[in-house]
Design a protein around this motif. Structure first.
Motif, PDB file in Angstrom:
ATOM      1  N   GLU A  62       0.821  -1.217   0.000  1.00 58.82           N
ATOM      2  CA  GLU A  62       0.000   0.000   0.000  1.00 58.82           C
ATOM      3  C   GLU A  62       0.852   1.262   0.000  1.00 58.82           C
TER       4      GLU A  62
ATOM      5  N   THR B 172       1.578   4.134  -2.905  1.00 59.57           N
ATOM      6  CA  THR B 172       1.053   5.459  -2.600  1.00 59.57           C
ATOM      7  C   THR B 172       2.154   6.514  -2.693  1.00 59.57           C
TER       8      THR B 172
ATOM      9  N   ARG C  19      -3.447   6.387   7.228  1.00 57.95           N
ATOM     10  CA  ARG C  19      -4.805   5.951   6.893  1.00 57.95           C
ATOM     11  C   ARG C  19      -5.854   6.838   7.571  1.00 57.95           C
TER      12      ARG C  19
ATOM     13  N   ARG D 145      -4.648   5.697  -3.414  1.00 55.28           N
ATOM     14  CA  ARG D 145      -3.900   4.494  -3.058  1.00 55.28           C
ATOM     15  C   ARG D 145      -4.112   3.455  -4.154  1.00 55.28           C
TER      16      ARG D 145
ATOM     17  N   TYR E  16      -2.892   0.589  -4.585  1.00 57.68           N
ATOM     18  CA  TYR E  16      -3.227  -0.656  -3.897  1.00 57.68           C
ATOM     19  C   TYR E  16      -3.592  -0.300  -2.470  1.00 57.68           C
ATOM     20  N   LYS E  17      -4.717  -0.810  -1.993  1.00 57.67           N
ATOM     21  CA  LYS E  17      -5.198  -0.485  -0.655  1.00 57.67           C
ATOM     22  C   LYS E  17      -5.557  -1.767   0.077  1.00 57.67           C
ATOM     23  N   VAL E  18      -4.996  -1.955   1.270  1.00 59.03           N
ATOM     24  CA  VAL E  18      -5.341  -3.116   2.084  1.00 59.03           C
ATOM     25  C   VAL E  18      -6.844  -3.063   2.359  1.00 59.03           C
TER      26      VAL E  18
END
Length: 479
Positions: free
Chosen positions: A98, A102, A400, A408, A410-412
């Motif tokens: 993430e 970012t 967060r 983002r 990729y975001k968890v």
């Protein structure tokens, strides 16, 4: 073999945010190249070499996992390498995916702490991680010569040993200097060749495996500190590759793919050879120490496979050195780009486009430390790394909460409560690793942390007096 042989939290100032578009423009630059006038990389790192660089940052093969069996027996060792990735490796890899996508610039975790809590904590993150990485780097040439002496006894002691360590350090560092693409594809070759003897070991072991041996608890007293340290050292450092995110081709898409692919490869490379070796041979727990895989190969297949495993271990150590040095070099470059280190630290080679000062400094430190006995130093490095990881988890959670409008890539896929739980479990383990340190470890770690604090204020003095030139783009962003 992850990292080698064997805090106080700030009160962040409120962020003044005008709107979602301002936040995205401020913290998500249109490209990953440095905007400070420094040279940018000519050759971006592709997916396959990045996978193997991450693999060598974390593992490098089954070499080094033997101590887990010696400490707690086959059953706990197998369960450890099966369960521990879910407690430690996966959370660390998810956070790295993430934050690296970012903030796709060189410096990785230094940038994350800087954005979360300001320049002081960015500098402390850099100090903790750089000291742990650079000193840890010194162990690899020593390990390489230790494996070579099994084949060439002349390297066991005296001048030949020190000459071999000195020469191997310089040669390995020069390979890193020749370019990131070369290092990346060298890591692919080193990874495949160093794993090749285990493919044979597994295949030959299958007909003689007795599954009941996997359930053995061992016949020796459990050494839990050694057991957990072995798991920790073999399954950490997932975030190290984030320091070269600015050199990756299309990092927003490439980084998550590389992390999860490297994670899958790492887990298989540890678990399957371990199950094959423990299932195919009678347990002699006292013999399960680092390097025992070579003896097991001889027991299962003969001396030819033993020699192959020993050669593979040398190649694995070379890959570990290259990956660790790459991480250190681009961390120094990234710290220069955000103004934590002087601008000169980010100078790239005219011929190879590599950060030659970032390569030279770790090499010199490695040469100095490799001549010492440094078991306590390695333990202190472990302590410093744990401090850095605690700050990294806190930076992730704070970003967060306070910067929800960041793009983002990729975001968890969790809300903040779930993320807190995800970070809590590995944080408890980090506190445990720090708790079992000796007084000398606390003294050395405290001294190195104090050195990091002094360094931060020294750099601020150099900025104010204009003794050295710094990039100030990041400082402007934080105003």
């Amino acid at each position: 073999m992850g990292g080698g042989p064997f805090s106080s939290f700030p009160s962040p100032a409120p962020l003044l945010i005008k709107g979602e578009e301002d936040v995205e423009q401020l913290l998500n630059p249109p490209s990953s190249d440095a905007g400070d006038g420094s040279q940018t990389s000519k050759n971006k790192l592709a997916l396959l070499p990045l996978i193997f660089l991450i693999y060598f940052e974390v593992a490098g093969g089954p070499y080094g996992e033997e101590s887990a069996v010696g400490a707690a027996g086959p059953l706990y060792a197998i369960l450890g390498f099966l369960i521990f990735p879910f407690i430690w490796s996966i959370p660390e890899a998810l956070i790295t995916a993430e934050l690296a996508t970012t903030f796709p610039g060189n410096g990785g975790f230094v940038i994350w702490a800087h954005k979360a809590f300001g320049p002081f904590w960015g500098s402390m993150m850099g100090s903790w991680k750089l000291l742990s990485g650079v000193i840890n780097l010194a162990s690899y040439p020593v390990l390489c010569v230790d494996y070579l002496k099994l084949l060439f006894p002349i390297f066991s002691s005296g001048s030949p040993r020190y000459i071999a360590i000195f020469t191997s350090t310089l040669l390995l560092s020069f390979l890193n200097y020749t370019g990131l693409s070369i290092v990346g594809y060298a890591a692919v070759g080193l990874g495949l060749i160093s794993l090749s003897p285990f493919f044979l070991l597994i295949g030959i072991s299958i007909p003689i495996i007795e599954p009941s041996r996997w359930l053995s608890l061992g016949n020796e007293k459990k050494n839990w500190p050694l057991f957990f340290n072995t798991l920790f050292w073999n399954l950490n450092f997932w975030d190290n590759a984030s320091t070269l995110a600015g050199e990756v081709e299309n990092p927003q898409k490439t980084f998550p793919k590389a992390l999860f692919s490297a994670g899958f490869l790492t887990c298989l490379a540890y678990l399957i050879p371990l199950m094959a070796a423990t299932g195919a041979t009678p347990l002699n727990q006292a013999n399960w120490t680092e390097g025992y895989y070579a003896d097991l190969a001889e027991m299962i297949a003969g001396k030819w496979l033993k020699y192959w495993v020993e050669i593979g271990s040398v190649l694995s150590v070379i890959g570990l050195y290259e990956a660790q040095l790459t991480s250190c070099a681009y961390q120094i470059l990234g710290m220069s780009e955000i103004g934590v280190l002087p601008k000169v630290c980010g100078v790239r080679s005219v011929w190879f486009d590599t950060p030659w000062i970032g390569i030279l400094f770790p090499t010199v430190v490695a040469l100095g430390v490799s001549c010492l006995g440094f078991v306590s130093i390695i333990s202190a490095v472990n302590f410093l790394y744990s401090l850095g990881m605690l700050l990294e988890f806190l930076s992730f959670l704070w970003l967060r909460k306070k910067m929800p409008f960041l793009t983002r890539p990729y975001k968890v896929p969790m809300g903040l409560p779930g993320l807190i739980v995800m970070c809590l479990l590995p944080s408890v383990f980090l506190v445990y690793v720090m708790f079992i340190g000796t007084p000398i470890v606390y003294l050395m770690s405290g001294s190195m942390t104090l050195l990091g604090v002094v360094w931060y204020f020294l750099m601020n003095l150099c900025k104010s007096k204009k003794w050295l030139e710094f990039n100030d783009d990041c400082d402007k962003e934080d105003d």
